[in-house]
Design a protein around this motif. Structure first.
Motif, PDB file in Angstrom:
ATOM      1  N   GLN A  29      -4.918   8.553  -1.753  1.00 21.40           N
ATOM      2  CA  GLN A  29      -5.580   7.489  -2.504  1.00 21.40           C
ATOM      3  C   GLN A  29      -5.705   7.868  -3.974  1.00 21.40           C
ATOM      4  O   GLN A  29      -5.538   7.022  -4.857  1.00 21.40           O
ATOM      5  N   ASN A  45      -4.459   5.377   1.524  1.00 20.37           N
ATOM      6  CA  ASN A  45      -5.376   5.408   2.670  1.00 20.37           C
ATOM      7  C   ASN A  45      -6.761   5.722   2.142  1.00 20.37           C
ATOM      8  O   ASN A  45      -6.971   6.774   1.528  1.00 20.37           O
ATOM      9  N   LYS A  46      -7.691   4.812   2.368  1.00 20.16           N
ATOM     10  CA  LYS A  46      -9.034   5.026   1.824  1.00 20.16           C
ATOM     11  C   LYS A  46      -9.677   6.289   2.371  1.00 20.16           C
ATOM     12  O   LYS A  46     -10.587   6.860   1.755  1.00 20.16           O
ATOM     13  N   ASP A  47      -9.188   6.749   3.550  1.00 21.23           N
ATOM     14  CA  ASP A  47      -9.694   8.002   4.104  1.00 21.23           C
ATOM     15  C   ASP A  47      -8.807   9.183   3.710  1.00 21.23           C
ATOM     16  O   ASP A  47      -9.110  10.326   4.050  1.00 21.23           O
ATOM     17  N   GLY A  48      -7.696   8.891   3.031  1.00 23.08           N
ATOM     18  CA  GLY A  48      -6.801   9.950   2.587  1.00 23.08           C
ATOM     19  C   GLY A  48      -7.154  10.369   1.174  1.00 23.08           C
ATOM     20  O   GLY A  48      -6.809   9.693   0.189  1.00 23.08           O
ATOM     21  N   ASP A  63       0.809  -1.215   0.000  1.00 26.23           N
ATOM     22  CA  ASP A  63       0.000   0.000   0.000  1.00 26.23           C
ATOM     23  C   ASP A  63       0.847   1.273   0.000  1.00 26.23           C
ATOM     24  O   ASP A  63       0.372   2.346   0.373  1.00 26.23           O
ATOM     25  N   LYS A 115       1.676   6.529   1.276  1.00 29.65           N
ATOM     26  CA  LYS A 115       0.878   5.372   1.677  1.00 29.65           C
ATOM     27  C   LYS A 115      -0.572   5.581   1.280  1.00 29.65           C
ATOM     28  O   LYS A 115      -1.153   6.636   1.543  1.00 29.65           O
TER      29      LYS A 115
END
Length: 365
Positions: free
Chosen positions: A100, A93-96, A37, A91
């Protein structure tokens, strides 16, 4: 063709000027997959300008996502000793939102606008003979840049490098770090992983970084200039370890990858707990109907012994969990080394051997 491009880039170093973020776009020239990831995005300018910055600094990239401009800062994981390109290591991050998007959309050949470099988190502001770099997760990027810089300098600099990751597979740039350490004996690398990989052997440290690990990895850390980067709770834990050990915090420098600092006045004031040897506390043991006055620097275990009570204990370093007791009321400062879970802490339990009373404290014992 590749050979000609390299020769041209070398010739350009003698004729071109450094990257000017006000007028020059960055072109993505390579994307490297670091872990499952994490990706490293490498950039050059279209006219082969070179890059000048300090190891540990960051850039702010400008993206257009869903038709809206989005600005995000990323530390340069590359080293200024290799000036033909710059890199950011990101990295997913689905919340980033931006991170993402970079993973899902940025391609080689794409051009982006960026601003910088900037930032105060660099060893050039705190030159020393010995360094200790501590990082957590994606917070490895500035310490990786600084280590690459020191390695490329070709001189002896004493570096202890500690990186904390979730699993061994999540360690970023592991092979490169170990290669640098193998070639230069002054660079010593150690990892602490919260858990091993499911089907792989792991001989490194397991669990979260604690004072015992720190003393084993870097016995002379008190003499080192320390640079730390990672999530807020991670850096809080590192500061707690150092404060408890009486470390000179003037030698400690940190930066959150969530909020890089550009000006000295923007540095946060940490409300860290500093144990006061002169402060007094009251500890009451509810079921035993005993209480005593102790110093803040004393532990709950010390207070129990003072009243004649015996709380079972073994390691007295917060590792084994034998001395776990429940706190009824009051505040303690606990510096454990893995002998208690977060769920138990949330339920009110503390380890008597490594918990200092702050004010009036009542224990169910």
């Amino acid at each position: 063709m590749a050979d000609m491009a390299v020769k041209q880039a070398i010739r350009d170093l003698n004729t071109t000027t450094p990257w000017d973020s006000h007028s020059q776009m960055l072109e993505c020239v390579m994307i490297l997959q670091d872990t499952h990831d994490v990706k490293t995005f490498c950039f050059q300018t279209t006219d082969n300008s070179w890059f000048r910055y300090l190891p540990g600094q960051f850039i702010t990239i400008e993206l257009e996502i869903d038709g809206k401009p989005v600005l995000r800062t990323y530390t340069l994981s590359s080293s200024p000793s290799r000036p033909l390109s710059i890199s950011i290591t990101v990295k997913a991050n689905k919340d980033g939102y931006a991170s993402q998007w970079l993973h899902d959309n940025l391609k080689e050949g794409d051009k982006i606008k960026a601003h910088g470099p900037a930032g105060l988190f660099t060893l050039h502001n705190h030159l020393a003979d010995k360094y200790l770099f501590i990082s957590g997760g994606a917070g490895i990027t500035p310490t990786l840049s600084m280590t690459r810089w020191l390695f490329d300098q070709g001189t002896h600099t004493d570096v202890h490098f500690i990186h904390c990751a979730r699993t061994p597979s999540d360690i970023i740039a592991r092979r490169e770090l170990e290669s640098m350490s193998a070639r230069v004996s002054d660079i010593k690398v150690a990892y602490a992983c919260e858990e091993p990989d499911p089907y792989g052997a792991w001989t490194g440290y397991t669990g979260r970084l604690n004072q015992l690990m720190l003393e084993l990895i870097s016995p002379d850390y008190q003499d080192r200039e320390i640079f730390c980067c990672g999530p807020g709770p991670f850096m809080q834990a590192v500061r707690d370890i150092l404060n408890t050990a009486g470390f000179n915090m003037d030698q400690y420098h940190e930066e959150s990858f969530e909020a890089p600092i550009t000006d000295e006045e923007d540095r946060p004031d940490h409300d860290d707990v500093i144990i006061d040897d002169d402060a007094k506390s009251s500890v009451s043991f509810q079921r035993s109907k005993k209480d005593t006055r102790v110093q803040e620097s004393d532990t709950i275990l010390t207070a129990a012994k003072k009243t004649g009570l015996h709380i079972p204990s073994a390691c007295q370093f917060g590792v084994c969990g034998t001395c776990k007791v429940k706190k009824v009321s009051g505040e303690v400062h606990m510096m454990h080394n893995g002998g208690i879970t977060q769920e138990q802490i949330d339920d009110g339990y503390v380890l008597a051997c490594c918990s200092n009373p702050l004010g009036d404290v009542v224990i169910d014992f």
